[in-house]
Design an enzyme around this catalytic site. Structure first.
Site, PDB file in Angstrom:
ATOM      1  CG  ASP A   9     -15.593   7.416  83.804  1.00 49.86           C
ATOM      2  OD1 ASP A   9     -15.414   7.898  82.654  1.00 49.86           O
ATOM      3  OD2 ASP A   9     -14.685   7.887  84.707  1.00 49.86           O
ATOM      4  CB  SER A  10     -11.763   6.263  81.755  1.00 49.66           C
ATOM      5  OG  SER A  10     -11.563   7.632  82.652  1.00 49.66           O
ATOM      6  CE1 TYR A  41     -10.649   4.514  78.658  1.00 52.19           C
ATOM      7  CE2 TYR A  41     -13.085   5.115  78.436  1.00 52.19           C
ATOM      8  CZ  TYR A  41     -12.167   4.130  78.330  1.00 52.19           C
ATOM      9  OH  TYR A  41     -12.519   2.973  78.806  1.00 52.19           O
ATOM     10  N   GLY A  42      -8.792  10.712  77.525  1.00 50.38           N
ATOM     11  CA  GLY A  42      -8.921  12.135  76.971  1.00 50.38           C
ATOM     12  C   GLY A  42      -7.684  12.361  75.923  1.00 50.38           C
ATOM     13  CB  CYS A  73     -16.883   8.262  80.153  1.00 49.62           C
ATOM     14  SG  CYS A  73     -15.457   8.730  79.173  1.00 49.62           S
ATOM     15  CG  ASN A  74     -18.712  14.507  79.328  1.00 48.14           C
ATOM     16  OD1 ASN A  74     -19.572  15.141  79.023  1.00 48.14           O
ATOM     17  ND2 ASN A  74     -18.356  13.945  80.610  1.00 48.14           N
ATOM     18  CB  THR A  75     -13.745  10.981  76.651  1.00 51.94           C
ATOM     19  OG1 THR A  75     -13.392  12.036  77.581  1.00 51.94           O
ATOM     20  CG2 THR A  75     -12.594  11.118  75.346  1.00 51.94           C
ATOM     21  CD  GLU A 151      -9.210   7.955  88.457  1.00 56.24           C
ATOM     22  OE1 GLU A 151      -8.888   7.163  89.267  1.00 56.24           O
ATOM     23  OE2 GLU A 151     -10.310   7.760  87.678  1.00 56.24           O
ATOM     24  CB  CYS A 187     -14.398  15.673  81.987  1.00 57.58           C
ATOM     25  SG  CYS A 187     -13.560  14.156  82.724  1.00 57.58           S
ATOM     26  CB  THR A 188     -17.913  11.838  84.288  1.00 54.02           C
ATOM     27  OG1 THR A 188     -17.054  10.825  84.143  1.00 54.02           O
ATOM     28  CG2 THR A 188     -19.227  11.880  83.453  1.00 54.02           C
ATOM     29  CG  HIS A 189     -12.397  11.674  86.190  1.00 57.65           C
ATOM     30  ND1 HIS A 189     -12.844  10.964  85.261  1.00 57.65           N
ATOM     31  CD2 HIS A 189     -11.565  10.851  86.859  1.00 57.65           C
ATOM     32  CE1 HIS A 189     -12.273   9.547  85.084  1.00 57.65           C
ATOM     33  NE2 HIS A 189     -11.403   9.761  86.271  1.00 57.65           N
TER      34      HIS A 189
HETATM   35  N1  DGL Z   1     -14.422  10.551  82.786  1.00 56.86           N
HETATM   36  C1  DGL Z   1     -14.278  10.726  81.533  1.00 56.86           C
HETATM   37  C2  DGL Z   1     -14.906  11.870  80.826  1.00 56.86           C
HETATM   38  O1  DGL Z   1     -16.076  12.222  81.233  1.00 56.86           O
HETATM   39  C3  DGL Z   1     -12.917  10.419  80.917  1.00 56.86           C
HETATM   40  C4  DGL Z   1     -11.549  10.960  81.690  1.00 56.86           C
HETATM   41  C5  DGL Z   1     -10.407  10.500  80.850  1.00 56.86           C
HETATM   42  O2  DGL Z   1     -10.098   9.262  81.072  1.00 56.86           O
HETATM   43  O3  DGL Z   1      -9.850  11.215  80.375  1.00 56.86           O
HETATM   44  O4  DGL Z   1     -14.556  12.340  79.580  1.00 56.86           O
END
Ligand code: DGL
Length: 267
Positions: A9-10, A41-42, A73-75, A151, A187-189
């Site tokens: 993931d990011s 990443y978003g 990571c969805n993105t 984070e 988003c996995t976060h």
């Molecule tokens: N956890 C990531 C996701 O699922 C990326 C979050 C990010 O870095 O913007 O999209």
């Protein structure tokens, strides 16, 4: 099953997926890699992500020799999964935003999709809505500030509830908003902030993520491949970039990665 799986993931978001994998597949060896250097990443362009991710994942696979990669990571999944698969010759599992289960569980026929700005504008998300939520009213909301809050939380810092409230408020603001009873955590976060999200919203909402579905998919994939053996660096999270904060390291330890190793990339 004692395969070796690399979760990527990011940042710490993939740990929400790790928790589900460990629950379902306790015998599997996991390595973790976080692209701290390029997060979030978003808010990156599709080109930036498609340029960076295939080579980065290819390097990690050569270094760690896993049986399977989970792009948690969805993105990255919605933008670069095909490009990653093109350069890696082991199975690569991505995240599919949980639009189908959310639509199925909404009694009011109204759902929210909370992802990063990069994810919610993807055609892939529109296609999932057309295929699985055609009868629902859907509100899309992109947020980078929630990624930062997740984070911070795992780095032992306070979560700012004003930010959480401000980021989710637009989902519930309009006419459709009053009826929304299921929100996709795309988003996995965001599952890492589930308690805070619940606290920030008055109406009763189910917050639905894809972690368990990924663990199920992984189980199916592993049934069909032989085990390559234990990882070269057991129970280790690789953090790309200079962030070797010890409190953040403790968070990784609680998810089964007692060792964190910083990796510097020379572009
Ligand atoms: N956890 C990531 C996701 O699922 C990326 C979050 C990010 O870095 O913007 O999209």
């Amino acid at each position: 099953m004692s395969h070796h799986v690399l979760v990527f993931d990011s940042g710490v978001g993939g740990l929400s997926v790790v928790a589900e994998i460990r629950k379902r597949l306790p015998g599997v060896h996991l390595s973790y890699a976080a692209d701290d250097e390029f997060r979030p990443y978003g808010n990156k362009t599709e080109n930036q992500l498609r340029r960076r991710l295939p080579g980065l994942l290819q390097t990690l696979v050569l270094m760690l020799n896993p049986d399977v990669v989970v792009v948690a990571c969805n993105t990255a999944s919605t933008i670069a999964l095909e490009a990653i698969r093109d350069v890696i010759d082991i199975p690569v599992i991505g995240v599919v935003p949980a639009i189908k289960p959310a639509a199925e569980s909404s009694r009011m026929g109204a759902i929210g999709v909370l992802g990063t700005p990069g994810t919610v504008k993807q055609k892939y998300v529109d296609a999932l809505i057309a295929d699985f939520a055609a009868d629902c009213r859907v509100v899309l909301q992109g947020s980078t500030r929630l990624v930062v809050q997740a984070e911070q939380k795992l780095a032992g810092k306070d979560v700012d509830m004003d930010v959480i409230r401000a980021e989710v408020a637009p989902i519930f603001a309009g006419r459709t908003g009053m009826d929304i009873d299921a929100v996709v955590l795309a988003c996995t976060h965001f599952p890492l902030l589930r308690d805070e999200l619940k606290q920030a919203v008055r109406q009763s909402v189910q917050w639905i993520d894809s972690g368990e579905a990924i663990a199920r998919r992984l189980e199916d994939v592993l049934k069909n491949i032989s085990e390559a053996g234990a990882p070269p660096y057991p129970q280790t999270a690789f953090l790309i970039g200079p962030d070797t904060d010890p409190i953040r390291g403790q968070a990784f330890a609680t998810y089964g990665f007692p060792r964190t190793i910083g990796l510097m990339r020379d572009e």
